[in-house]
Design an enzyme around this catalytic site. Structure first.
Site, PDB file in Angstrom:
ATOM      1  N   ASP A 180       0.837  -1.199   0.000  1.00 43.76           N
ATOM      2  CA  ASP A 180       0.000   0.000   0.000  1.00 43.76           C
ATOM      3  C   ASP A 180       0.870   1.247   0.000  1.00 43.76           C
ATOM      4  O   ASP A 180       2.076   1.194   0.237  1.00 43.76           O
ATOM      5  CB  ASP A 180      -1.049   0.002   1.118  1.00 43.76           C
ATOM      6  CG  ASP A 180      -0.466   0.108   2.506  1.00 43.76           C
ATOM      7  OD1 ASP A 180       0.734   0.404   2.630  1.00 43.76           O
ATOM      8  OD2 ASP A 180      -1.223  -0.083   3.467  1.00 43.76           O
ATOM      9  N   ASN A 195      -3.855  13.023  -0.066  1.00 45.13           N
ATOM     10  CA  ASN A 195      -5.201  13.559  -0.267  1.00 45.13           C
ATOM     11  C   ASN A 195      -5.400  14.878   0.470  1.00 45.13           C
ATOM     12  O   ASN A 195      -5.976  15.833  -0.060  1.00 45.13           O
ATOM     13  CB  ASN A 195      -6.249  12.547   0.207  1.00 45.13           C
ATOM     14  CG  ASN A 195      -6.457  11.413  -0.784  1.00 45.13           C
ATOM     15  OD1 ASN A 195      -6.337  11.601  -1.988  1.00 45.13           O
ATOM     16  ND2 ASN A 195      -6.752  10.230  -0.269  1.00 45.13           N
ATOM     17  N   ASP A 203      -6.266  10.364  -6.594  1.00 47.32           N
ATOM     18  CA  ASP A 203      -6.750   9.472  -7.648  1.00 47.32           C
ATOM     19  C   ASP A 203      -5.697   9.303  -8.738  1.00 47.32           C
ATOM     20  O   ASP A 203      -5.470   8.194  -9.240  1.00 47.32           O
ATOM     21  CB  ASP A 203      -8.029  10.037  -8.271  1.00 47.32           C
ATOM     22  CG  ASP A 203      -9.212   9.978  -7.317  1.00 47.32           C
ATOM     23  OD1 ASP A 203      -9.101   9.266  -6.287  1.00 47.32           O
ATOM     24  OD2 ASP A 203     -10.229  10.638  -7.587  1.00 47.32           O
ATOM     25  N   GLU A 223      -6.100   2.044  -0.814  1.00 46.95           N
ATOM     26  CA  GLU A 223      -4.797   2.220  -1.456  1.00 46.95           C
ATOM     27  C   GLU A 223      -3.939   0.964  -1.323  1.00 46.95           C
ATOM     28  O   GLU A 223      -2.725   1.010  -1.477  1.00 46.95           O
ATOM     29  CB  GLU A 223      -4.052   3.417  -0.847  1.00 46.95           C
ATOM     30  CG  GLU A 223      -3.645   3.288   0.581  1.00 46.95           C
ATOM     31  CD  GLU A 223      -4.704   3.762   1.568  1.00 46.95           C
ATOM     32  OE1 GLU A 223      -4.347   3.984   2.736  1.00 46.95           O
ATOM     33  OE2 GLU A 223      -5.885   3.892   1.184  1.00 46.95           O
TER      34      GLU A 223
END
Length: 298
Positions: A174, A182, A191, A218
């Protein structure tokens, strides 16, 4: 009554796919078995189907013979002939046992409990099959496989590799501190990073039989058939360095990205895919707890 929602292909996309169909090979579509809906092209001059290690199309099912049946394609007219290879339980087309038969559009082929549908070259149903397969199995955001497909494929590979005593490795990873990406750069930037990571790995790392998919949020999984623990760790380290060095840039802003990776491999003590995933997940936990941006194995 609630309105029915209909997905419609744009005319330009439709025409493009129609043109592509002219180049398509005849194919078998899996309609009972895993991975459901997958297309298998019938490539000239022939394709042998069975559960043997060296056949072109492997069906991992005990009721299927090692060399169960053969598909032969005529390169001049693309006619496909299906021949049973003296299989133990027989080959059926439209529920009729066959020795050899020329396949027609829409024929249903059964070997044990595995069932295929035959589509000839240029069949317009290929558009529908591709669309439905993608909707069912592809994560729309990253274009990697979704969790449902990952688990189905892992189960299939687990049974195959264990029965044939082949190696199988699993890699979980991850993005480190993804929430900060973010929060600092916005969700569109987040994204972009997820999409770009998948593009980079599919282009530079994922081999022909490997499967990359989004396991959740993620977190991603790569299934590595015929790969032992040491080779999987080498692949993991290659991924780690590649992502660390990649120039992620969104709307003119550079975004540093690193990954933590956990690796596990099949051995005699692992009796289920859940056990294999648990080992990889524990290795991933160790990678994150020991400083992140590293590969750990279990």
């Amino acid at each position: 009554m609630a309105e029915e929602k209909t997905s419609v292909l744009l005319s330009s996309e439709f025409q493009e796919k129609l043109e592509k169909l002219k180049e398509d090979q005849p194919c078998l579509v899996l309609i009972s078995g895993a991975p459901l809906g997958k297309k298998f092209p019938v490539l000239p001059p022939r394709v042998v189907i069975g559960r043997g290690e060296h056949v072109e199309l492997r069906v991992q099912e005990s009721s299927v013979s090692r060399e169960h049946a053969e598909l032969e394609i005529n390169p001049k007219n693309s006619i496909v002939t299906l021949t049973d290879l003296r299989s133990t339980n027989g080959t059926y087309v439209n529920d009729v046992p066959i020795d050899s038969v020329q396949l027609k559009e829409g024929d249903i082929i059964r070997m044990g409990t595995t069932i295929f549908k035959f589509l000839p070259r240029g069949n317009i149903e290929n558009i529908f099959v591709d669309k439905m397969h993608n909707l069912a199995n592809i994560d729309a955001h990253t274009q990697a496989y979704n969790k449902k497909y990952l688990l189905e494929h892992l189960e299939h590979e687990f049974v195959r590799c264990r029965s044939l005593k082949k190696s199988l490795a699993l890699l979980l990873f991850d993005l480190d501190f993804f929430k900060k990406v973010n929060d600092k750069h916005g969700h569109l930037a987040g994204d972009y990073v997820l999409e770009e990571v998948c593009k980079v790995l599919k282009k530079n790392v994922v081999r022909g039989d490997d499967i990359l998919g989004r396991y959740g949020g993620e977190e991603f999984m790569i299934i590595l058939p015929n790969t032992d623990l040491q080779a999987a760790c080498t692949i993991g380290e290659r991924i780690r360095l590649m992502i660390e060095d990649y120039p992620f840039q969104f709307e003119g802003t550079k975004i540093p990205v690193t990954l933590s990776l956990g690796v596990a491999a099949l051995d005699t003590s692992i009796e289920s895919i859940e056990s294999l995933i648990k080992r990889a997940d524990h290795a991933l936990y160790n990678a994150k707890n020991s400083g992140r941006n590293r590969v750990c194995a279990n």
